[in-house]
Motif scaffolding. Structure first.
Motif: not given
Ligand code: MG
Ligand code: AP5
Length: 182
Positions: A9, A31, A79
């Motif tokens: 990230g 998230r 990612d």
């Molecule tokens: Mg991450």
């Protein structure tokens, strides 16, 4: 690609900031859904909290939705996707669907003790629900079981560029930009 805590990230955000790429982080997308309490968020929360992978079909559908929003001439840094054999196959289909191709696979290499240090620190400082000692261990195990074989397969195809993920964020960003030809 890289294990939990390897800096995926952090380094993806550098590619965004320094080179104008778009980051597509499945973890961040999940998230965000959890935070907004969407139907998808409610469905996946337990998986993230336990450190298990979300089912492939759910993950792939979410990636497809995100891909629709990204303009064709923008480079994407994936990612945390693909992470399973099924996701690797789904990615090939998605690339065909969106008329895109993979420029390369970057693997961030960081020893396990450093991963534990980083994630433990973030858990104490930021309270991410999966940064507890038990769940960190589970995430590392799941990575070895489900994602290591995917990386081995990419290695076999000769497309993996390994980047030493130890050092300062700036040092690693320079190594990674060179590896990504950003
Ligand atoms: Mg991450
Ligand atoms: P995800 O959000 O992808 O988490 P992860 O892979 O466990 O990894 P992290 O985000 O914790 O680490 P990172 O490699 O991004 O490193 P970071 O830059 O944050 O996935 C979470 C969950 O979502 C999964 O468990 C699963 O449930 C689900 N999920 C996601 N994708 C999925 C998929 N494809 N299929 C199914 N389920 C999926 O850095 C970590 C820490 O280290 C930070 O505090 C950072 O500040 C620090 N740091 C970074 N670089 C350095 C450095 N050079 N030196 C010192 N510290 C550093």
């Amino acid at each position: 690609m890289g294990p939990p805590g390897s800096g995926k990230g952090t380094q993806a955000q550098r590619l965004v900031k320094d080179h104008g790429w778009v980051q597509l982080s499945t973890g961040d997308l999940f998230r965000d859904h959890i935070k907004r309490e969407t139907g998808l968020g409610k469905r996946v929360k337990g998986y993230l909290d336990r450190g298990e992978y979300v089912p492939d079909d759910v993950t792939v559908d979410m990636v497809r939705e995100r891909l629709r929003e990204i303009s064709k001439d923008t480079r994407i840094v994936f990612d945390g996707f693909p992470r399973t054999a099924a996701q690797t196959e789904a990615l090939d289909a998605l690339l065909a669907e969106f008329d895109r191709r993979v420029g390369g696979v970057i693997l961030l290499e960081v020893p396990r003790d450093e991963l534990l240090t980083r994630l433990g620190k973030r858990g104490r400082e930021q309270g991410r629900t999966d940064d507890t000692p038990e769940v960190i261990g589970k995430r590392l195990d799941v990575y070895e079981q489900q994602t290591r074989p995917v990386i081995d397969r990419y290695h076999g195809k000769g497309v993996v560029r390994r980047v030493d993920g130890l050092g300062t964020i700036d040092d690693i960003a320079r190594r990674l930009a060179a590896a990504a030809e950003a």
